[in-house]
Design a protein around this motif. Structure first.
Motif: not given
Length: 219
Positions: A92-99
């Motif tokens: 979840f946090y990796a996806a938010r950071a990438a976005r």
């Protein structure tokens, strides 16, 4: 089923987004011109209190975006993992950071370059704020607190206050959910949200009144 659910449009959410965008635009028009609807036909037929509410509800519109974002993210998580208890936090946090982080880095690089060149609307006032302070606050998602201590940031930077609130929410809200009973959590969020929004609006309107008084005195 999951792909179809994620790509389908929600008419109600689209309407809420449109209303929120309209309120934000009207709010920003009201900042330099005071009630932009006042000298129009609307000013002749609608109460001043209602016009004031329409013109200065931009922050509430931003809160609507926060709610929509939370709803969509939670819905997607539930569709992927089936239950919030089975969420993969690392993913979840990796996806938010990438976005968020790549575009944020690009925006901050552009803002910093314009500020160092002294471009109005991007360069901070001497002695009040610094480029390093603005940049550090943006990177640590404490921009709203930085403005609370030092005053309004240049217009080009000021939009980062909402991103700071959103990112702190992503980090702090899960901890609050674990630490507080549900009723206390909901009550605390309602009070803090209402107070934070109205404190900023009150400060903005006070600044507008002061500017108008100064303009009247100079005339």
């Amino acid at each position: 089923m999951t792909v179809a659910h994620q790509t389908s449009r929600n008419f109600g959410i689209d309407c809420m987004r449109g209303l929120a965008i309209l309120l934000v635009i009207v709010h920003h028009l009201a900042l330099p011109f005071r009630l932009p609807l006042g000298p129009s036909l609307a000013g002749d037929w609608l109460p001043a209190r209602l016009l004031d509410a329409i013109s200065f509800n931009g922050y509430e519109a931003v809160f609507i975006f926060f709610v929509i974002s939370g709803f969509l993210i939670t819905t997607r998580i539930a569709g992927q993992d089936g239950d919030l208890k089975r969420v993969d936090l690392r993913r979840f946090y990796a996806a938010r950071a990438a976005r968020i982080l790549p575009l944020l880095g690009l925006v901050l690089a552009l803002l910093t370059a314009l500020a160092l060149m002294g471009v109005p609307g991007f360069a901070p006032e001497p002695g009040q704020q610094s480029v390093g302070g603005l940049l550090g606050a943006a990177l640590t998602f404490t921009f709203n607190w930085y403005e609370g201590r030092t005053g309004w940031a240049p217009a080009g930077w000021d939009v980062l206050w909402s991103l700071s609130i959103e990112e702190v929410f992503y980090l702090g809200f899960p901890l609050l959910c674990l630490a507080l009973p549900r009723r206390l959590l909901v009550g605390s969020l309602l009070v803090l949200g209402w107070r934070a929004g109205h404190t900023r609006i009150d400060a903005e309107q006070s600044a507008l009144r002061a500017a108008q008084e100064n303009a009247t005195t100079n005339q």
